[in-house]
Design a protein around this motif. Structure first.
Motif, PDB file in Angstrom:
ATOM      1  N   PRO A  55       0.796  -1.282  -0.027  1.00 61.52           N
ATOM      2  CA  PRO A  55      -0.104   0.115   0.035  1.00 61.52           C
ATOM      3  C   PRO A  55       0.907   1.312  -0.019  1.00 61.52           C
ATOM      4  CG  PRO A  55      -0.929  -1.527   1.588  1.00 61.52           C
ATOM      5  CD  PRO A  55       0.422  -2.035   1.250  1.00 61.52           C
ATOM      6  N   TYR A  58       1.768   1.901  -3.579  1.00 65.29           N
ATOM      7  CA  TYR A  58       0.687   2.399  -4.313  1.00 65.29           C
ATOM      8  C   TYR A  58       0.434   4.052  -4.072  1.00 65.29           C
ATOM      9  CZ  TYR A  58      -1.301  -1.878  -6.286  1.00 65.29           C
ATOM     10  OH  TYR A  58      -1.272  -3.111  -6.818  1.00 65.29           O
ATOM     11  N   TYR A  59       0.643   4.193  -2.652  1.00 70.28           N
ATOM     12  CA  TYR A  59       0.342   5.833  -2.163  1.00 70.28           C
ATOM     13  C   TYR A  59       1.542   6.504  -2.670  1.00 70.28           C
ATOM     14  CZ  TYR A  59      -0.419   9.286   1.089  1.00 70.28           C
ATOM     15  OH  TYR A  59      -0.639  10.501   2.025  1.00 70.28           O
ATOM     16  N   TYR A  87      -4.651   2.539  -9.233  1.00 68.18           N
ATOM     17  CA  TYR A  87      -4.316   2.391  -7.710  1.00 68.18           C
ATOM     18  C   TYR A  87      -5.247   3.048  -6.689  1.00 68.18           C
ATOM     19  CZ  TYR A  87       0.426   1.377  -9.360  1.00 68.18           C
ATOM     20  OH  TYR A  87       1.589   0.738  -9.862  1.00 68.18           O
ATOM     21  N   GLN A  90      -7.661   0.113  -5.814  1.00 67.15           N
ATOM     22  CA  GLN A  90      -7.004  -0.592  -5.092  1.00 67.15           C
ATOM     23  C   GLN A  90      -7.091  -0.031  -3.538  1.00 67.15           C
ATOM     24  OE1 GLN A  90      -6.000  -4.131  -5.248  1.00 67.15           O
ATOM     25  NE2 GLN A  90      -6.447  -3.706  -2.959  1.00 67.15           N
ATOM     26  N   MET A  91      -6.571   1.259  -3.390  1.00 66.69           N
ATOM     27  CA  MET A  91      -6.614   1.677  -2.195  1.00 66.69           C
ATOM     28  C   MET A  91      -8.233   2.069  -1.639  1.00 66.69           C
ATOM     29  SD  MET A  91      -4.317   3.100  -0.086  1.00 66.69           S
ATOM     30  CE  MET A  91      -2.827   3.344  -1.207  1.00 66.69           C
ATOM     31  N   TRP A  94      -8.990  -1.522  -0.070  1.00 71.44           N
ATOM     32  CA  TRP A  94      -8.351  -1.454   1.189  1.00 71.44           C
ATOM     33  C   TRP A  94      -8.888  -0.476   2.467  1.00 71.44           C
ATOM     34  CZ3 TRP A  94      -3.132  -0.897  -1.497  1.00 71.44           C
ATOM     35  CH2 TRP A  94      -2.632  -2.354  -1.715  1.00 71.44           C
ATOM     36  N   PHE A 102      -6.305   3.447   5.525  1.00 71.47           N
ATOM     37  CA  PHE A 102      -6.322   3.630   4.168  1.00 71.47           C
ATOM     38  C   PHE A 102      -7.286   4.895   3.617  1.00 71.47           C
ATOM     39  CE2 PHE A 102      -5.174  -0.779   4.598  1.00 71.47           C
ATOM     40  CZ  PHE A 102      -4.008  -0.539   4.367  1.00 71.47           C
ATOM     41  N   TYR A 106      -6.778   7.089   0.217  1.00 73.83           N
ATOM     42  CA  TYR A 106      -7.620   7.069  -0.646  1.00 73.83           C
ATOM     43  C   TYR A 106      -7.932   8.300  -1.275  1.00 73.83           C
ATOM     44  CZ  TYR A 106     -12.280   6.420  -2.992  1.00 73.83           C
ATOM     45  OH  TYR A 106     -13.264   6.357  -3.671  1.00 73.83           O
TER      46      TYR A 106
END
Length: 186
Positions: A55, A58-59, A87, A90-91, A94, A102, A106
């Motif tokens: 994560p 991704y962030y 991304y 996906q966030m 989560w 998260f 997000y």
């Protein structure tokens, strides 16, 4: 290198190192170097399906792409936007499972997509939500990042006073986090 080519058991350590280096490149504003690191990380992400570094990748990758978006070619912008949406999705998944960890990430990625898309009101709302959710989750570093990204947005729009206030809040959060080099850089 040998480890990258063979993707052996040490690949986990390599990808962890690259993700932390991506984070450092983002904090320093060296986004071009961040893109180069992302190219090294993506083929190795499969080695870490259950680690918290994924994560984080991704962030920071999303924030790096959004920071470079307007400097990119048309083809790169299309690729960046596809990646940002992927991304963010996906966030979002989560964040539904664990909003404490998260939701702030997000919403900040969503704010950056709104900014890039020219949806200013949505971007401003989402920046505020990212700041609020990171404060509620007590992730002072994510709060600092959210303030800084929002400050750059307001600065770019010519709202100097808002930008100064948000940069000041960002510096204060980075200071509380102990990121004294970042505070000095700002």
């Amino acid at each position: 290198t040998y480890l990258e080519e063979n993707r052996g058991p040490l690949a986990i350590g390599v990808v962890r190192y690259y993700i932390r280096k991506l984070q450092a490149r983002y904090f320093s504003g060296d986004y071009e170097q961040g893109i180069q690191l992302m190219e090294k990380i993506v083929p190795l992400l499969w080695t870490m399906p259950s680690f918290m570094e994924v994560p984080e990748y991704y962030y920071y990758a999303a924030l790096t792409l959004s920071s470079l978006y307007h400097k990119a070619s048309d083809i790169e912008q299309k690729q960046y936007m596809e990646t940002l949406h992927s991304y963010r999705e996906q966030m979002h998944i989560w964040s539904e499972s664990c909003p404490v960890n998260f939701l702030c990430k997000y919403t900040l990625i969503s704010a950056e997509i709104a900014r890039i898309s020219g949806n200013d009101m949505e971007a401003m709302r989402l920046y505020e939500e990212a700041i609020r959710s990171s404060a509620e989750s007590r992730f002072v570093h994510n709060q600092a990042i959210s303030y800084e990204v929002a400050a750059r947005y307001y600065q770019g729009k010519g709202y100097t006073l808002f930008a100064q206030i948000y940069f000041s809040e960002s510096r204060e959060c980075f200071n509380r986090w102990g990121a004294f080099g970042k505070v000095k850089q700002m």
